[in-house]
Motif scaffolding. Structure first.
Motif, PDB file in Angstrom:
ATOM      1  N   LYS A  30       0.811  -1.212   0.000  1.00  0.00           N
ATOM      2  CA  LYS A  30       0.000   0.000   0.000  1.00  0.00           C
ATOM      3  C   LYS A  30       0.846   1.264   0.000  1.00  0.00           C
ATOM      4  N   SER A  31       0.185   2.363  -0.369  1.00  0.00           N
ATOM      5  CA  SER A  31       0.719   3.729  -0.218  1.00  0.00           C
ATOM      6  C   SER A  31       2.075   3.905  -0.879  1.00  0.00           C
ATOM      7  N   CYS A  32       2.150   3.542  -2.158  1.00  0.00           N
ATOM      8  CA  CYS A  32       3.376   3.742  -2.916  1.00  0.00           C
ATOM      9  C   CYS A  32       3.057   4.499  -4.190  1.00  0.00           C
ATOM     10  N   ALA A  33       3.708   5.636  -4.389  1.00  0.00           N
ATOM     11  CA  ALA A  33       3.581   6.412  -5.620  1.00  0.00           C
ATOM     12  C   ALA A  33       4.978   6.596  -6.184  1.00  0.00           C
ATOM     13  N   SER A  34       5.405   5.648  -6.989  1.00  0.00           N
ATOM     14  CA  SER A  34       6.794   5.629  -7.451  1.00  0.00           C
ATOM     15  C   SER A  34       6.938   6.330  -8.791  1.00  0.00           C
ATOM     16  N   PRO A  35       8.061   7.007  -9.011  1.00  0.00           N
ATOM     17  CA  PRO A  35       8.362   7.521 -10.347  1.00  0.00           C
ATOM     18  C   PRO A  35       8.874   6.399 -11.237  1.00  0.00           C
ATOM     19  N   SER A  36       9.009   6.661 -12.513  1.00  0.00           N
ATOM     20  CA  SER A  36       9.583   5.675 -13.424  1.00  0.00           C
ATOM     21  C   SER A  36      11.010   5.345 -12.998  1.00  0.00           C
ATOM     22  N   HIS A  37      11.355   4.056 -12.996  1.00  0.00           N
ATOM     23  CA  HIS A  37      12.657   3.542 -12.564  1.00  0.00           C
ATOM     24  C   HIS A  37      12.878   3.733 -11.061  1.00  0.00           C
ATOM     25  N   ILE A  82      14.648  12.056  -4.865  1.00  0.00           N
ATOM     26  CA  ILE A  82      15.280  10.968  -5.592  1.00  0.00           C
ATOM     27  C   ILE A  82      14.277  10.390  -6.581  1.00  0.00           C
ATOM     28  N   LYS A  83      14.692  10.258  -7.833  1.00  0.00           N
ATOM     29  CA  LYS A  83      13.831   9.644  -8.851  1.00  0.00           C
ATOM     30  C   LYS A  83      14.219   8.177  -9.072  1.00  0.00           C
ATOM     31  N   PRO A  84      15.219   7.871  -9.921  1.00  0.00           N
ATOM     32  CA  PRO A  84      15.548   6.452 -10.115  1.00  0.00           C
ATOM     33  C   PRO A  84      16.370   5.906  -8.961  1.00  0.00           C
ATOM     34  N   ILE A  85      16.181   4.625  -8.661  1.00  0.00           N
ATOM     35  CA  ILE A  85      17.036   3.919  -7.714  1.00  0.00           C
ATOM     36  C   ILE A  85      17.402   2.569  -8.318  1.00  0.00           C
ATOM     37  N   ALA A  86      18.516   2.016  -7.855  1.00  0.00           N
ATOM     38  CA  ALA A  86      18.951   0.695  -8.304  1.00  0.00           C
ATOM     39  C   ALA A  86      19.752   0.066  -7.184  1.00  0.00           C
ATOM     40  N   ALA A  87      19.768  -1.260  -7.160  1.00  0.00           N
ATOM     41  CA  ALA A  87      20.546  -2.004  -6.170  1.00  0.00           C
ATOM     42  C   ALA A  87      21.333  -3.081  -6.882  1.00  0.00           C
ATOM     43  N   ASN A  88      22.555  -3.357  -6.395  1.00  0.00           N
ATOM     44  CA  ASN A  88      23.300  -4.471  -6.980  1.00  0.00           C
ATOM     45  C   ASN A  88      22.651  -5.780  -6.556  1.00  0.00           C
ATOM     46  N   SER A  89      22.994  -6.869  -7.228  1.00  0.00           N
ATOM     47  CA  SER A  89      22.283  -8.138  -7.044  1.00  0.00           C
ATOM     48  C   SER A  89      22.402  -8.684  -5.638  1.00  0.00           C
ATOM     49  N   GLU A  90      23.512  -8.416  -4.964  1.00  0.00           N
ATOM     50  CA  GLU A  90      23.704  -8.922  -3.608  1.00  0.00           C
ATOM     51  C   GLU A  90      23.015  -8.060  -2.563  1.00  0.00           C
ATOM     52  N   GLY A  91      22.510  -6.900  -2.964  1.00  0.00           N
ATOM     53  CA  GLY A  91      21.862  -6.015  -2.003  1.00  0.00           C
ATOM     54  C   GLY A  91      22.847  -5.290  -1.111  1.00  0.00           C
ATOM     55  N   THR A  92      24.084  -5.109  -1.576  1.00  0.00           N
ATOM     56  CA  THR A  92      25.105  -4.421  -0.784  1.00  0.00           C
ATOM     57  C   THR A  92      24.925  -2.909  -0.843  1.00  0.00           C
ATOM     58  N   TYR A  93      24.586  -2.408  -2.025  1.00  0.00           N
ATOM     59  CA  TYR A  93      24.464  -0.973  -2.238  1.00  0.00           C
ATOM     60  C   TYR A  93      23.108  -0.611  -2.835  1.00  0.00           C
ATOM     61  N   ILE A  94      22.663   0.592  -2.528  1.00  0.00           N
ATOM     62  CA  ILE A  94      21.557   1.239  -3.232  1.00  0.00           C
ATOM     63  C   ILE A  94      22.086   2.550  -3.788  1.00  0.00           C
ATOM     64  N   VAL A  95      21.788   2.822  -5.057  1.00  0.00           N
ATOM     65  CA  VAL A  95      22.147   4.103  -5.652  1.00  0.00           C
ATOM     66  C   VAL A  95      20.862   4.831  -6.027  1.00  0.00           C
ATOM     67  N   GLY A  96      20.909   6.151  -5.930  1.00  0.00           N
ATOM     68  CA  GLY A  96      19.756   6.970  -6.268  1.00  0.00           C
ATOM     69  C   GLY A  96      20.172   8.176  -7.086  1.00  0.00           C
ATOM     70  N   GLY A  97      19.323   8.577  -8.013  1.00  0.00           N
ATOM     71  CA  GLY A  97      19.584   9.740  -8.853  1.00  0.00           C
ATOM     72  C   GLY A  97      18.735  10.910  -8.416  1.00  0.00           C
ATOM     73  N   CYS A 126      17.476   7.666 -15.041  1.00  0.00           N
ATOM     74  CA  CYS A 126      17.565   6.203 -14.959  1.00  0.00           C
ATOM     75  C   CYS A 126      18.969   5.779 -14.541  1.00  0.00           C
ATOM     76  N   LEU A 127      19.044   4.642 -13.844  1.00  0.00           N
ATOM     77  CA  LEU A 127      20.305   4.084 -13.345  1.00  0.00           C
ATOM     78  C   LEU A 127      20.283   2.575 -13.535  1.00  0.00           C
ATOM     79  N   VAL A 128      21.405   2.008 -13.957  1.00  0.00           N
ATOM     80  CA  VAL A 128      21.489   0.560 -14.101  1.00  0.00           C
ATOM     81  C   VAL A 128      22.935   0.128 -13.895  1.00  0.00           C
ATOM     82  N   PHE A 129      23.114  -1.020 -13.207  1.00  0.00           N
ATOM     83  CA  PHE A 129      24.436  -1.610 -13.043  1.00  0.00           C
ATOM     84  C   PHE A 129      24.763  -2.473 -14.256  1.00  0.00           C
ATOM     85  N   SER A 130      26.054  -2.559 -14.595  1.00  0.00           N
ATOM     86  CA  SER A 130      26.479  -3.516 -15.610  1.00  0.00           C
ATOM     87  C   SER A 130      26.327  -4.928 -15.064  1.00  0.00           C
TER      88      SER A 130
END
Length: 446
Positions: A30-37, A82-97, A126-130
């Motif tokens: 519930k109660s989530c209004a997310s931007p694209s990415h 913060i608009k886009p966010i991304a996390a590496n596969s292990e969940g070690t880091y979160i990055v935000g733009g 937008c943000l994406v890890f290699s």
């Protein structure tokens, strides 16, 4: 077993979660209004989403949901929206733009803001890890796509000596970048970027060159690669998903345009795309509030999920955490607690520049010679020590031992990430040497 997770820009719609195979809805957050990415799965432990800014708010927010509860469990308030966010596969880091063009990098376990740097002149979109998670690719409203080496970002000395932090800066788009995806191969992969200028561009990460530019009939808001990387899918505002060739040529007389092979028809604008590699299925979200699952070979719709009245603007396909029940998530609360997956603290608003804060930073030490054993250290020792002390104060030696083993396991997984970074660094170094040698040979020939 895979789960489909979709979010909307309308708070009442929240986040929907379905079993991809059976189509059964698992939970409604519930109660989530997310931007694209603005939606990410952090490891296999929890969901994170940035939130659209409310008119009365002076800063942004990032929310956490566990698999066990539909309510928000952790709220963070970064220094800006913060608009886009991304996390590496292990969940070690979160990055935000950020809206300002800054990129923020947090350590998940502690919530510490480890790095912040000015990446773009306008808002990050937008943000994406290699694939090997050694590089971070960002797109912006300024029409620029930039590639960042995490090795350089974490190396303070190299960062200070460099004239700029990015490895590549692609500036051929003339309008806002709407999406970026990366292929396999780490620093030798391709990336595909989409823009409001109605083009998608294919780039080489190893050379920094533009490989192909494709013009579409309408603005492309979402792209996803076919796993074999023969084609990519482009979701358009005209309600079509275009199939574009990455290598093969298409006739200039094609009704779609050069390099566009075919299309899948939507009723409304396509806002997001995802791909299930296990099921070989294409998923699309639309302004009509539906998530469609396609067979990319026949172009038939296999399944549809009704999300909400509002638009779907994010889709994730994630593997079901092994500790969740196969039917519904009704028993996931107790299961999560048994596995010790407590949500981490909120994200810090500012980088801590005090001496104590510097000592607490995540430390990455890379081998300086090839004869050093392959056991590069990843440690956040102060954080691990604090966790161990907390468990010991609880008075349960068995619980403490169990949590210590879990922390050791997480540290070991993080060491594997560093090994990936080192491998990327060695490959990049070897590539640069070869380029210099090739240049010398050309000069001698001339």
């Amino acid at each position: 077993m895979e789960l489909v997770i979709a979010s909307s820009s309308i708070a009442d719609a929240g986040i929907g979660c379905w079993d991809l195979q059976s189509g059964a809805e698992q939970l409604r957050y519930k109660s989530c209004a997310s931007p694209s990415h603005g939606l990410a799965c952090v490891g296999d432990r929890f969901l994170a989403s940035s939130q659209l800014r409310e008119p009365s708010s002076s800063s942004g927010s990032v929310l956490y949901w566990s698999w066990s509860k539909p309510q928000v469990e952790v709220k963070s308030f970064p220094a800006e929206h913060i608009k886009p966010i991304a996390a590496n596969s292990e969940g070690t880091y979160i990055v935000g733009g950020g809206q300002s063009g800054d990129i923020y990098l947090w350590e998940v376990m502690s919530g510490r803001l480890l790095k912040k740097w000015h990446a773009h002149y306008r808002a990050v979109t937008c943000l994406v890890f290699s694939e090997d998670e050694s590089l971070l690719i960002s797109g912006s409203e300024d029409g620029c796509v930039r590639v960042w080496s995490l090795l350089m970002i974490f190396d303070d000395y190299e960062s200070q000596q460099a004239t700029h932090l990015y490895l590549h800066s692609f500036t051929e788009h003339t309008l806002r970048v709407t999406d970026v995806v990366t292929g396999c191969g780490g620093c030798n992969a391709i990336i595909v970027s989409a823009s409001e200028d109605r083009t998608c561009k294919v780039w080489s990460l190893s050379t920094g060159r533009l490989l192909r530019s494709i013009v579409f009939p309408s603005v492309i808001d979402a792209v996803v690669l076919d796993p074999a990387e023969h084609v990519f899918y482009a979701g358009s505002r005209d309600g079509n998903i275009y199939v574009a060739a990455l290598n093969a040529e298409s006739s200039s007389s094609s009704s779609y345009g050069m390099h566009i092979i075919s299309s899948l028809s939507h009723r409304r604008a396509v806002t997001c795309l995802a791909y299930s590699t296990e099921g070989d299925l294409l998923l699309s979200g639309s302004e009509d509030g539906m998530v469609r699952v396609w067979d990319p070979k026949t172009h038939n719709i296999v399944r549809m999920f009704k999300h909400a009245k509002g638009p779907v603007n994010n889709i994730l396909v994630v593997r079901r955490p092994h500790y969740l029940s196969l039917g519904t998530f009704s028993n996931s609360n107790a299961s999560s607690r048994r596995h010790g997956f407590l949500l981490p603290p909120p994200l810090d608003k500012y980088v801590n520049l005090t001496d104590e804060g510097l000592n607490n930073k995540t430390v990455i030490r890379l081998p300086t010679a090839r004869n050093i054993p392959q056991d590069a250290l990843y440690c956040s020792s102060r954080i691990i020590d604090e966790h161990i002390e907390d468990f010991q104060r609880q008075g349960s030696s068995a619980a403490a031992e169990m949590e210590v083993e879990r922390l050791k396991h997480e540290c070991g997984r993080s060491m594997q990430i560093v090994q990936q970074w080192k491998k990327m660094y060695d490959n990049l170094h070897e590539f640069c040497i070869n380029e210099l040698l090739d240049g010398d040979q050309v000069g001698c020939t001339k």
